[in-house]
Design a protein around this motif. Structure first.
Motif, PDB file in Angstrom:
ATOM      1  N   ILE A 128       0.838  -1.202   0.000  1.00  0.00           N
ATOM      2  CA  ILE A 128       0.000   0.000   0.000  1.00  0.00           C
ATOM      3  C   ILE A 128       0.873   1.252   0.000  1.00  0.00           C
ATOM      4  O   ILE A 128       0.424   2.330   0.377  1.00  0.00           O
ATOM      5  CB  ILE A 128      -0.962   0.014   1.205  1.00  0.00           C
ATOM      6  CG1 ILE A 128      -0.196  -0.153   2.520  1.00  0.00           C
ATOM      7  CG2 ILE A 128      -2.030  -1.062   1.048  1.00  0.00           C
ATOM      8  CD1 ILE A 128      -1.056   0.029   3.766  1.00  0.00           C
ATOM      9  N   PHE A 129       2.114   1.087  -0.446  1.00  0.00           N
ATOM     10  CA  PHE A 129       3.048   2.202  -0.567  1.00  0.00           C
ATOM     11  C   PHE A 129       3.497   2.330  -2.024  1.00  0.00           C
ATOM     12  O   PHE A 129       3.478   1.349  -2.776  1.00  0.00           O
ATOM     13  CB  PHE A 129       4.274   1.972   0.317  1.00  0.00           C
ATOM     14  CG  PHE A 129       3.988   2.021   1.786  1.00  0.00           C
ATOM     15  CD1 PHE A 129       4.135   3.202   2.505  1.00  0.00           C
ATOM     16  CD2 PHE A 129       3.558   0.884   2.464  1.00  0.00           C
ATOM     17  CE1 PHE A 129       3.870   3.252   3.866  1.00  0.00           C
ATOM     18  CE2 PHE A 129       3.283   0.923   3.824  1.00  0.00           C
ATOM     19  CZ  PHE A 129       3.437   2.111   4.526  1.00  0.00           C
ATOM     20  N   PRO A 130       3.917   3.523  -2.441  1.00  0.00           N
ATOM     21  CA  PRO A 130       4.544   3.648  -3.756  1.00  0.00           C
ATOM     22  C   PRO A 130       5.823   2.816  -3.797  1.00  0.00           C
ATOM     23  O   PRO A 130       6.341   2.396  -2.765  1.00  0.00           O
ATOM     24  CB  PRO A 130       4.863   5.152  -3.851  1.00  0.00           C
ATOM     25  CG  PRO A 130       3.998   5.811  -2.828  1.00  0.00           C
ATOM     26  CD  PRO A 130       3.853   4.809  -1.717  1.00  0.00           C
ATOM     27  N   PHE A 131       6.334   2.599  -4.992  1.00  0.00           N
ATOM     28  CA  PHE A 131       7.632   1.945  -5.113  1.00  0.00           C
ATOM     29  C   PHE A 131       8.327   2.448  -6.370  1.00  0.00           C
ATOM     30  O   PHE A 131       7.689   2.911  -7.318  1.00  0.00           O
ATOM     31  CB  PHE A 131       7.508   0.416  -5.123  1.00  0.00           C
ATOM     32  CG  PHE A 131       6.657  -0.149  -6.235  1.00  0.00           C
ATOM     33  CD1 PHE A 131       7.211  -0.512  -7.454  1.00  0.00           C
ATOM     34  CD2 PHE A 131       5.293  -0.338  -6.041  1.00  0.00           C
ATOM     35  CE1 PHE A 131       6.434  -1.041  -8.466  1.00  0.00           C
ATOM     36  CE2 PHE A 131       4.494  -0.871  -7.057  1.00  0.00           C
ATOM     37  CZ  PHE A 131       5.065  -1.223  -8.267  1.00  0.00           C
ATOM     38  N   HIS A 132       9.639   2.365  -6.347  1.00  0.00           N
ATOM     39  CA  HIS A 132      10.447   2.860  -7.453  1.00  0.00           C
ATOM     40  C   HIS A 132      10.778   1.726  -8.405  1.00  0.00           C
ATOM     41  O   HIS A 132      11.196   0.647  -7.976  1.00  0.00           O
ATOM     42  CB  HIS A 132      11.741   3.484  -6.918  1.00  0.00           C
ATOM     43  CG  HIS A 132      12.611   4.069  -7.984  1.00  0.00           C
ATOM     44  ND1 HIS A 132      13.915   3.668  -8.195  1.00  0.00           N
ATOM     45  CD2 HIS A 132      12.363   5.020  -8.918  1.00  0.00           C
ATOM     46  CE1 HIS A 132      14.431   4.350  -9.199  1.00  0.00           C
ATOM     47  NE2 HIS A 132      13.516   5.173  -9.656  1.00  0.00           N
ATOM     48  N   VAL A 133      10.570   1.954  -9.692  1.00  0.00           N
ATOM     49  CA  VAL A 133      10.974   1.004 -10.729  1.00  0.00           C
ATOM     50  C   VAL A 133      12.276   1.529 -11.321  1.00  0.00           C
ATOM     51  O   VAL A 133      12.278   2.562 -11.996  1.00  0.00           O
ATOM     52  CB  VAL A 133       9.898   0.869 -11.823  1.00  0.00           C
ATOM     53  CG1 VAL A 133      10.352  -0.116 -12.896  1.00  0.00           C
ATOM     54  CG2 VAL A 133       8.571   0.425 -11.215  1.00  0.00           C
ATOM     55  N   PRO A 134      13.403   0.870 -11.071  1.00  0.00           N
ATOM     56  CA  PRO A 134      14.703   1.400 -11.509  1.00  0.00           C
ATOM     57  C   PRO A 134      14.818   1.466 -13.023  1.00  0.00           C
ATOM     58  O   PRO A 134      14.159   0.710 -13.752  1.00  0.00           O
ATOM     59  CB  PRO A 134      15.708   0.394 -10.931  1.00  0.00           C
ATOM     60  CG  PRO A 134      14.964  -0.361  -9.888  1.00  0.00           C
ATOM     61  CD  PRO A 134      13.538  -0.386 -10.336  1.00  0.00           C
ATOM     62  N   GLY A 135      15.650   2.371 -13.500  1.00  0.00           N
ATOM     63  CA  GLY A 135      15.913   2.475 -14.924  1.00  0.00           C
ATOM     64  C   GLY A 135      16.672   1.268 -15.443  1.00  0.00           C
ATOM     65  O   GLY A 135      17.237   0.485 -14.679  1.00  0.00           O
ATOM     66  N   ASN A 136      16.683   1.132 -16.760  1.00  0.00           N
ATOM     67  CA  ASN A 136      17.342  -0.023 -17.381  1.00  0.00           C
ATOM     68  C   ASN A 136      18.542   0.372 -18.229  1.00  0.00           C
ATOM     69  O   ASN A 136      18.906  -0.321 -19.163  1.00  0.00           O
ATOM     70  CB  ASN A 136      16.340  -0.800 -18.234  1.00  0.00           C
ATOM     71  CG  ASN A 136      15.702   0.067 -19.308  1.00  0.00           C
ATOM     72  OD1 ASN A 136      16.139   1.191 -19.560  1.00  0.00           O
ATOM     73  ND2 ASN A 136      14.657  -0.449 -19.948  1.00  0.00           N
ATOM     74  N   GLY A 137      19.142   1.499 -17.917  1.00  0.00           N
ATOM     75  CA  GLY A 137      20.304   1.949 -18.671  1.00  0.00           C
ATOM     76  C   GLY A 137      19.983   3.141 -19.546  1.00  0.00           C
ATOM     77  O   GLY A 137      20.593   4.204 -19.431  1.00  0.00           O
TER      78      GLY A 137
END
Length: 321
Positions: free
Chosen positions: A193-202
């Motif tokens: 129930i929290f936001p989350f970060h999707v890391p970049g792929n380069g």
């Protein structure tokens, strides 16, 4: 996914009443087996590693969003936002660029009044993720509208998602996921129930994902035929106890502001009553923010904490082609 593709091929041939009847029958069959994980998924309440709390030490975050699926929904936007304005609230509205003629005057007016605008897919035809080629081609058009509308948020129709492919969009945040919702075409929830970060792929910097954490209005009032906002209140109280983000997803298309609701609408009073409940029970206890502000906060505060530990995909998260 092949079954989903077949559904969207035949969907235009099925009358709207029949579509809803079939979905209600499916939900009635599924509901008894989903009570352990919906509307509350107990494991989703765990705070992320390094969590330091919301701005101003508020107990929880309140985020209001609306998907404007059709021209009927666009025509009802003014009535909807007027409810929020009277309560001192603001929301984000996601429009479909190439399904109906999106009013530029409405967009500008909403922004001038403190609301946020986002992009809701491209055509709302169920084909956005049908292949990588289709997605790449449509991503060019979606990015065009993101620039033209000067916005930074995206949500896929029907909550379809592929968090890796979404790297192709020029966005600060995506809102195409949920903590738990077994009734969606892609039923795997994010388990948080929290936001989350999707890391970049380069080639891309990554983005923040904002899952909705309260059941959709269409689920409660169109499919389940609920007579009030009780399930919303129940879920909100649970989110508050766990200090999470109460992110709502509603549709002006389904709201009836005058007269008796039709087979595919519900009284807008349910939404207003819920907002009044939030304000009366939790006055002064929540951070009311637009999605873009939550994404900015997460990037500048929480993401630094996430980077201190090995990144793990949110519990229950799977990528879908």
């Amino acid at each position: 996914m092949p079954l989903m593709k077949t559904y969207y091929v035949v969907k235009p041939l099925i009358p709207r009443r029949v579509q809803l009847l079939l979905r209600r029958m499916r939900m009635r069959r599924m509901l008894p087996g989903c009570r352990h994980a919906w509307p509350v998924c107990p494991r989703a309440g765990r705070a992320p590693d390094g969590w330091t709390g919301w701005p101003g030490n508020k107990r929880f975050a309140l985020v209001l969003t609306h998907d404007v699926d059709t021209s009927r929904g666009q025509d009802r936007c003014e009535r909807l936002v007027s409810i929020e304005e009277k309560l001192g609230l603001r929301s984000a509205l996601f429009f479909v660029p190439e399904r109906y003629s999106v009013s530029s005057s409405l967009r500008h007016q909403l922004v001038s009044r403190g609301f946020e605008i986002g992009v809701h897919g491209l055509k709302h035809d169920g084909k956005l993720y049908s292949s990588r080629e289709v997605f790449e081609n449509r991503a060019v058009r979606i990015n065009h509208y993101l620039r033209q509308w000067n916005c930074c948020g995206f949500r896929s129709p029907a909550m379809h998602h592929n968090l890796d492919w979404l790297q192709r969009l020029d966005i600060a945040y995506d809102a195409s996921t949920f903590d738990t919702d077994p009734f969606e075409p892609q039923p795997q929830g994010m388990g948080t129930i929290f936001p989350f970060h999707v890391p970049g792929n380069g080639d891309h910097d990554g983005y923040v994902d904002l899952p909705y954490t309260l059941p959709q209005d269409s689920t409660l009032f169109i499919l389940m035929k609920e007579k009030g906002s009780g399930i919303w209140r129940e879920k909100l109280d649970w989110v508050v106890r766990h200090g999470g983000m109460a992110l709502m997803l509603t549709h002006p298309d389904y709201m009836e502001f005058d007269g008796r609701p039709a087979f595919d609408t519900y009284p807008a009073a349910h939404y207003q009553e819920f907002l009044e409940y939030v304000q009366s029970r939790y006055a002064g206890q929540y951070w009311h923010a637009l999605p873009r502000d939550v994404a900015r906060f997460w990037l500048t505060h929480q993401t630094k904490q996430e980077e201190l530990t090995d990144y793990a995909e949110p519990r229950g998260h799977t990528l879908h082609a």
